[in-house]
Design an enzyme around this catalytic site. Sequence first.
Site, short mmCIF file in Angstrom:
data_model
loop_
_atom_site.label_atom_id
_atom_site.label_comp_id
_atom_site.label_asym_id
_atom_site.label_seq_id
_atom_site.Cartn_x
_atom_site.Cartn_y
_atom_site.Cartn_z
N CYS A 149 49.73 33.65 43.11
CA CYS A 149 48.33 34.98 42.47
C CYS A 149 47.17 34.75 43.86
CB CYS A 149 47.55 34.70 41.37
SG CYS A 149 48.76 34.57 40.68
N LEU A 161 33.80 27.35 42.23
CA LEU A 161 32.65 27.21 43.10
C LEU A 161 33.36 25.90 43.73
CD1 LEU A 161 29.15 28.82 42.18
CD2 LEU A 161 30.69 29.33 44.49
N LYS A 191 68.44 32.45 32.47
CA LYS A 191 66.69 32.75 31.54
C LYS A 191 66.80 33.63 30.54
CE LYS A 191 62.54 33.54 34.72
NZ LYS A 191 61.71 34.28 35.37
N LYS A 209 48.35 35.76 47.58
CA LYS A 209 49.47 36.69 47.44
C LYS A 209 48.31 38.28 47.58
CE LYS A 209 52.08 38.00 43.71
NZ LYS A 209 51.15 39.36 43.67
C1 UGA Z 1 44.59 33.36 38.78
C2 UGA Z 1 43.48 34.09 38.27
O1 UGA Z 1 42.25 33.37 38.08
C3 UGA Z 1 43.70 34.82 36.81
O2 UGA Z 1 42.76 35.76 35.71
C4 UGA Z 1 45.07 35.73 37.32
O3 UGA Z 1 45.37 36.58 35.93
C5 UGA Z 1 46.05 35.30 38.35
O4 UGA Z 1 46.01 34.13 39.31
C6 UGA Z 1 46.93 36.10 38.36
O5 UGA Z 1 46.51 37.05 39.07
O6 UGA Z 1 48.41 36.67 37.64
P1 UGA Z 1 45.71 31.14 38.37
O7 UGA Z 1 47.03 31.45 39.79
O8 UGA Z 1 46.51 30.73 37.54
O9 UGA Z 1 44.71 32.07 38.27
O10 UGA Z 1 45.03 29.75 38.72
P2 UGA Z 1 43.67 29.68 39.11
O11 UGA Z 1 42.67 29.13 37.96
O12 UGA Z 1 42.50 31.43 39.25
O13 UGA Z 1 43.53 28.51 39.82
C7 UGA Z 1 43.54 29.49 41.81
C8 UGA Z 1 42.96 28.04 42.49
O14 UGA Z 1 42.20 27.67 43.21
C9 UGA Z 1 43.60 26.56 42.18
O15 UGA Z 1 44.67 26.64 43.20
C10 UGA Z 1 43.09 26.16 42.04
O16 UGA Z 1 43.34 24.53 42.47
C11 UGA Z 1 42.32 26.46 42.91
N1 UGA Z 1 40.33 26.63 42.26
C12 UGA Z 1 39.43 27.33 41.17
C13 UGA Z 1 39.33 26.02 43.36
O17 UGA Z 1 39.95 25.52 44.92
N2 UGA Z 1 38.34 25.85 43.50
C14 UGA Z 1 37.81 26.10 41.75
O18 UGA Z 1 36.05 26.46 41.94
C15 UGA Z 1 38.59 27.05 41.90
#
Ligand code: UGA
Length: 468
Positions: A274, A264, A47, A277
């Site tokens: 994230c 929502l 990496k 976990k």
């Molecule tokens: C998430 C958090 O949003 C970040 O703020 C945080 O820094 C990050 O985890 C982390 O802990 O490192 P991420 O895992 O990149 O970010 O993804 P998200 O955009 O939060 O989406 C998470 C999941 O929720 C996805 O599978 C998405 O499809 C789902 N989701 C999101 C829904 O099913 N419905 C929604 O309305 C929004």
Amino acid sequence: MARQRRPGVNERMKVTVIGTGHVGLVTCVTMSMLGHDVVGTDMDQEKVALLRRGIPPFFEEGLEQALRAELTSGRLAFSGEPADALRDAEVVFICVGTPARSDGEANLIAMEGAARDVAHHGRDGVVVVEKSTVPAGTSERVRLTLTRESRGLRFDVASNPEFLREGTALADSLRPDRIVLGVQSDWARDVLRRLYAPLTDQGHELLETDIATAELAKHAANAFLAMKISFSNGLARICERAGADVVAVADVMGSDPRIGRAFLNAGLGYGGYCFPKDVAALDRLASRLGYDFRLLREVSRMNDEAVEAAAAKVHEAVWNIEGKRIALLGLAFKAGTDDVRFSPALQLAERLVSAGADLHGYDPRAADTAREELPDLNVSDTAYAAAAGAHCVVIATEWPEFRDLDLARLREVMAYPVIVDARNVLDREAVARAGFAYYPTGRTAILTTDVTAGPVSVEAVAVASGAA
Ligand code: UGA
């Protein structure tokens, strides 16, 4: 020790980042873009070699270009040797992985290793910052390791949780909603304020707390967002039975500023490295501290239920899944990334395959990572190739390109004109016009009177499709 210094404006500081995963690499690039001298280090030498050549080991919009620009600027370098990387650092960010153990507890072995490296190779007065998401109380363990291993090194420990999202990571990091600093000494506060001065000077909010609060706030934010999603998925099950529309319900709820519309969207549930976990880790932390936070287990159970509900819809749509060709559009855990870790789309894929489906997947970015995860998965180069001869198309990830699918062409190549829209991506009127039987999520399905021969005569019939 004389530890008080006058804050300088946009001072160039020496920063080392341990761990070059999603958070670590974005931190390296961001800190360099803010004008600091940065060394990224990782135990994975391959990496490190890639990063030195300006190649990120994962896809993230805009990251490769920014990485190359920062390498060229001379402010950013990578090293596989902790001793080299840590020698001059004033601030060390620990960004190593904290994966879940089988009981949900975070595995902090890499955190301990990073603390040991700083103890052995760091310089006097270094500020050690946890950026990885860790259970409250971890900083005390880091502090103890530094004390035990360093033989007299003076240091401070702080927490600076990261809130970036995959897909928009660089923008989130350069334009954060908030910067959270968990500190317990004036020295660490002063150093970190100076480090972030280029962002706070632009008006980005900086919130200072004690360390345990900062650690807990990160878990709390992720678990709360996961709860919003599970709440909507629960509503989806009711809307399907009541003939209501979960998207409209979310719009109404979301227009209340106390609730907010974000997160929502009902669908296939949350995935990624994230949320699953972090919900489990917060639950474990709570029970370790003697509190039964049952809500969190329910959030996680309802998330699993969302995948089951989608599988049940496919079953309803095609009758027997066994022997049916099914196209799964979207494999990544969300749009904008090639990450398939804990992807609900792949969980659905596994279910459909074990029910006997002939499954063909497609994803704009995640074909290779999905093949690594599920070697038996057939992955096509286009959505139409995946859909050729299919008895059902399932939309499993909210990629914007699926909104623009040529529905007439899709219909032409499919065996049955049937779509299960597990992310509510498509426009139902357009789908109805194109002659599909359509099974959205938390909204009324559209059934057709004839789904075998074309051109299909469409009769939109509102039914409760909630067989799940
Ligand atoms: C998430 C958090 O949003 C970040 O703020 C945080 O820094 C990050 O985890 C982390 O802990 O490192 P991420 O895992 O990149 O970010 O993804 P998200 O955009 O939060 O989406 C998470 C999941 O929720 C996805 O599978 C998405 O499809 C789902 N989701 C999101 C829904 O099913 N419905 C929604 O309305 C929004």
